[in-house]
Design a protein around this motif. Structure first.
Motif, PDB file in Angstrom:
ATOM      1  N   THR A  32       0.839  -1.164   0.032  1.00 47.81           N
ATOM      2  CA  THR A  32      -0.130  -0.176   0.122  1.00 47.81           C
ATOM      3  C   THR A  32       0.839   1.186   0.018  1.00 47.81           C
ATOM      4  OG1 THR A  32      -0.164  -0.051   2.499  1.00 47.81           O
ATOM      5  CG2 THR A  32      -1.914  -0.986   1.176  1.00 47.81           C
ATOM      6  N   ASN A  35       2.058   1.732  -3.378  1.00 49.69           N
ATOM      7  CA  ASN A  35       0.799   1.857  -4.157  1.00 49.69           C
ATOM      8  C   ASN A  35       0.652   3.375  -4.104  1.00 49.69           C
ATOM      9  OD1 ASN A  35      -2.519   1.994  -4.375  1.00 49.69           O
ATOM     10  ND2 ASN A  35      -1.472   0.997  -6.152  1.00 49.69           N
ATOM     11  N   ILE A 325      -5.664   4.372   2.126  1.00 46.25           N
ATOM     12  CA  ILE A 325      -4.657   3.227   2.445  1.00 46.25           C
ATOM     13  C   ILE A 325      -4.840   2.972   3.729  1.00 46.25           C
ATOM     14  CG2 ILE A 325      -2.144   3.151   3.002  1.00 46.25           C
ATOM     15  CD1 ILE A 325      -1.731   4.741   0.471  1.00 46.25           C
ATOM     16  N   ARG A 329      -5.583  -0.773   5.246  1.00 43.39           N
ATOM     17  CA  ARG A 329      -4.649  -1.152   6.261  1.00 43.39           C
ATOM     18  C   ARG A 329      -5.417  -1.445   7.364  1.00 43.39           C
ATOM     19  NH1 ARG A 329       0.181   2.971   5.813  1.00 43.39           N
ATOM     20  NH2 ARG A 329       1.380   2.106   4.107  1.00 43.39           N
TER      21      ARG A 329
END
Length: 597
Positions: A32, A35, A325, A329
Motif C-alpha cells: 500500500t 501503491n 490506504i 490497512r
C-alpha cells in the motif's frame, strides 16, 4: 501426550499464525505504501505536465501575437522610411524621427498592452536603442553588452525569441530583423511579454496560482538599486537565490511571508532539486490542507536556467489516497485479528473437546482400574478373612462339642465368646479398612508417606508376605504435606502389586520389595524397589502408556501405571518416573513439600 506438550503445540500454532499475520500486514503495508507513492507520483507528474502544457500554450499564443504584430508593423511604409532615415540621421533629426514614430505606433502599442505586450522596442543595426514605446524618454544607449537578442539579430539578421534580462526588466523577448527597400537591413524590433503577464494568465485563465522567480544574478548588481525598474522584485520564499516578480495578484504577506512559513519543511528538498535544472513537483501538508508545488525551469537565450515558474495547487486527491490506504490497512488488520481470534477460539473449542474426551477416557480407565483393584481386593479380603473365619469355626465347634458333652461351664462359654467377638471385630475392621481405601475424595488433606504406606501394607502386607516376598521399609522422613491420600494410596498399591506380580512371574529367589522415603531439594521422595531384574530398555519409555502391559498373557489391562502417572502428575502436581538399578526396577514419586509439621 502430556498437557505441557499440548500447551506447547497449541501456543506454537498460535505464534506461527500470529507471525504469519504480522508478515501479511507488513506485506500489505509495503504494497500500500508503494501503491500510494506511485499514485502520488502520478499526481505530481500530472501537475508538472499541466503547468508545462499551460506554459507552452502561453508561449505559443505570445509567439503568434508577436509575429502578427511584427508583420503589421513592418507593413507600414512610413515606419520603414523612418527607421531607414534614422540609420544616418543626426541627433536632432533622430529626435524628430523618434517622436514621429512614437505617434505613429501609439495606438497600436496601447492595443498590444491589452494582449500582455510590455516592450515595443526599436534598435538600430549598431545596437543603439532608438525608441522604447514603454519608455520613450529613454533612448540612445548602447545595448551591445546588455541584450544578447539584439546582438544576435543585428549580427545574423535572423529573428530570435526567448527569456532574457534587459536593462530595466526581464521578459520573454521576440526580436525580429527589419529590412528596408531593396532588402537592405535597417535594424531590429522587439516585442516582449513580461513575466507578470505569465503570472496573470496562469492565475486568472488557467486558475493556477503561480510565482515567477528570476535568478538574481541575471541582473547587474547595480540594477537592483535602480529606480527605473519596470517590475518590482522581492526575495522569494522558495529559494533565496531567486527573486519573486511582484504584480497585481501577489502581495508581500501572502506570497513571501506566508509561503516562507509553509515551505520551511521542504526548503532543503526544493534547493536540492532546483540544482538539477529539471521540472519537478512535490507535496506538503500545511494547516490541514495538502498542496502540490510544481517547479518549471525556464532557459534564457544563452541556454542556462534564468528563471523558474512555480505553481501552487490545493490537492484534494492526495488526502484521499492516504485515507484509502489507512482504511485498507485497518480493514486487513481488523480482518486478521478477527481471523486470529476465530482460529484461537476454534483451537480452544477443539482443546475443550479433546479435554472432555480425555476426561471421559480417564474416567473409564479409572473405573476399569478400580474394578481390577476391587477384584484383587476381594481376593485379599478372602485371604484376610480365611484365618479369622477358621478360628471362629474352630472355637464354635469346640464350644458345641463341650456343650454336647456337658462340659460347657460358664467360664468356658464366656472365654470362647470373647475369642469369637474378637475375630468378628477383626473382620469388621477389615471391611472398614477396604471401604476407606476405595472411598473417593477430592478434598486435599494433610498426610505423610508413613501413613499412606502403612495403610497400604495393612491391606496387602500379609498377602505379600505369605508369598514369601520380603517387604523392607526405610522410611527416613515424616514430613507432612497436602495431597489426596486415597488416590496416592492407589498409586502405591499399584506399584507394589506390579512388583509382586513380576517377582512371582520370574520366580525370583529371595524376592524383596524395598520402600524408601527421603527429602531432597525441597521435595518429598518415595521410591519402591524390587529385585526382579528391571524393565527391558526397549519398553521402559512405554511403561506409562495407556493399555501398554507386559502381562497380556495374564489378562493385564495396561491401565494401572497409566492411571498412577495421571494421578501423581495431574492431580497431585508431582512426578512419577521409572529407572533400573543393579537389582531391578525403581519407581520414584516426587511431591512438593507443602506443609511441614
Amino acid at each position: 501426550m502430556s498437557n505441557y506438550i499440548k500447551y506447547l503445540l497449541t501456543n506454537r500454532a498460535i505464534i506461527i499464525l500470529a507471525i504469519f499475520i504480522v508478515i501479511l500486514n507488513g506485506f500489505v503495508y509495503t504494497i500500500t505504501k508503494q501503491n500510494a507513492e506511485d499514485k502520488i507520483q502520478m499526481v505530481l507528474e500530472e501537475n508538472s505536465n499541466r503547468l508545462q502544457i499551460h506554459y507552452e500554450i502561453l508561449l505559443q499564443t505570445q509567439k503568434i501575437t508577436s509575429k502578427a504584430m511584427y508583420k503589421s508593423t513592418i507593413n507600414q511604409e512610413r515606419l520603414i522610411e523612418i527607421i531607414t532615415e534614422a540609420n544616418s540621421a543626426t541627433k536632432e533629426k533622430k529626435t524628430l524621427l523618434r517622436n514621429e514614430l512614437h505617434k505613429l505606433l501609439a495606438d497600436k502599442y496601447e492595443i498590444s498592452k491589452g494582449k500582455g505586450v510590455l516592450q515595443y522596442h526599436f534598435v538600430l543595426p549598431n545596437n543603439e536603442s532608438f525608441l522604447r514605446m514603454h519608455k520613450p524618454s529613454k533612448f540612445g544607449d548602447d545595448l551591445s553588452d546588455i541584450r544578447y537578442d539584439f546582438n544576435y539579430t543585428n549580427r545574423t539578421k535572423k529573428p530570435i525569441r526567448g527569456f532574457t534580462q534587459g536593462r530595466t526588466a526581464h521578459g520573454f523577448r521576440n526580436t525580429f530583423p527589419i529590412f528596408g527597400k531593396n532588402g537592405k537591413y535597417i535594424g531590429a524590433m522587439e516585442i516582449s511579454f513580461s513575466s507578470d503577464s505569465f503570472q496573470w494568465y496562469l492565475n486568472n485563465i488557467s486558475h493556477i496560482h503561480t510565482h515567477f522567480l528570476v535568478y538574481k544574478k541575471i541582473f547587474d548588481a547595480k540594477a537592483w538599486k535602480r529606480n527605473d525598474l519596470i517590475l518590482n522584485y522581492l526575495p522569494s520564499a522558495e529559494n533565496p537565490n531567486y527573486m519573486l516578480t511582484l504584480g497585481k495578484i501577489h502581495s508581500i504577506g501572502r506570497c513571501t511571508d506566508d509561503k516562507r512559513i509553509m515551505l520551511k519543511p521542504v526548503k532543503e528538498e526544493i534547493a536540492r532539486k532546483m540544482l538539477q535544472d529539471d521540472i519537478f513537483s512535490l507535496y506538503l501538508d500545511h494547516n490541514k490542507n495538502s498542496y502540490i508545488i510544481s517547479f518549471l525551469p525556464i532557459n534564457n537565450l544563452e541556454g542556462s536556467i534564468g528563471a523558474w515558474l512555480v505553481s501552487y495547487t490545493h490537492s484534494y486527491y492526495i488526502p484521499t489516497i492516504f485515507k484509502g490506504i489507512l482504511i485498507m490497512r485497518f480493514a486487513i488488520l481488523t480482518f486478521s485479528l478477527i481471523f486470529l481470534y476465530f482460529v484461537y477460539k476454534q483451537i480452544q473449542s477443539r482443546e475443550l473437546l479433546i479435554k472432555s474426551h480425555d476426561e471421559i477416557i480417564i474416567l473409564r480407565l479409572r473405573q476399569q482400574s478400580r474394578l481390577v483393584q476391587m477384584g484383587e481386593m476381594l481376593s485379599m479380603i478372602a485371604h484376610q478373612w480365611r484365618q479369622p473365619l477358621a478360628a471362629i469355626g474352630s472355637r464354635s465347634a469346640a464350644l458345641e462339642l463341650k456343650a454336647n458333652l456337658g462340659k460347657a461351664d460358664k467360664e468356658t462359654v464366656i472365654e470362647q465368646a470373647q475369642y469369637i467377638s474378637k475375630y468378628a471385630q477383626h473382620l469388621s475392621q477389615t471391611i472398614d479398612d477396604f471401604r476407606n481405601f476405595f472411598k473417593s475424595s477430592k478434598e486435599l488433606k494433610e498426610s505423610s508417606y508413613n501413613e499412606i504406606i502403612g495403610s497400604v501394607l495393612d491391606i496387602v502386607g500379609t498377602s505379600i508376605e505369605n508369598k514369601n516376598i520380603a517387604i523392607i521399609q526405610n522410611l527416613s522422613t515424616e514430613y507432612r504435606f497436602l495431597t489426596y491420600p486415597n488416590e496416592l494410596k492407589q498409586v502405591v498399591l499399584n506399584i507394589i502389586k506390579n512388583a509382586e506380580d513380576v517377582l512371582l512371574e520370574k520366580n525370583i529367589k529371595d524376592p524383596k520389595i524395598r520402600i524408601v522415603t527421603y527429602k531432597k531439594d525441597g521435595k518429598n521422595v518415595l521410591e519402591i524397589h524390587d529385585n526382579a531384574g528391571g524393565v527391558p530398555t526397549e519398553i521402559i519409555d512405554k511403561i506409562f502408556d495407556p493399555y501398554f502391559s507386559t502381562k497380556l498373557e495374564k489378562n493385564g489391562t495396561g491401565i494401572g501405571l497409566y492411571m498412577s502417572k495421571t494421578i501423581v502428575e495431574e492431580h497431585c502436581s508431582g512426578t512419577l518416573s521409572i529407572t533400573n538399578d543393579e537389582s531391578g526396577a525403581v519407581f520414584k514419586v516426587e511431591l512438593a513439600k507443602k506443609n511441614d509439621e
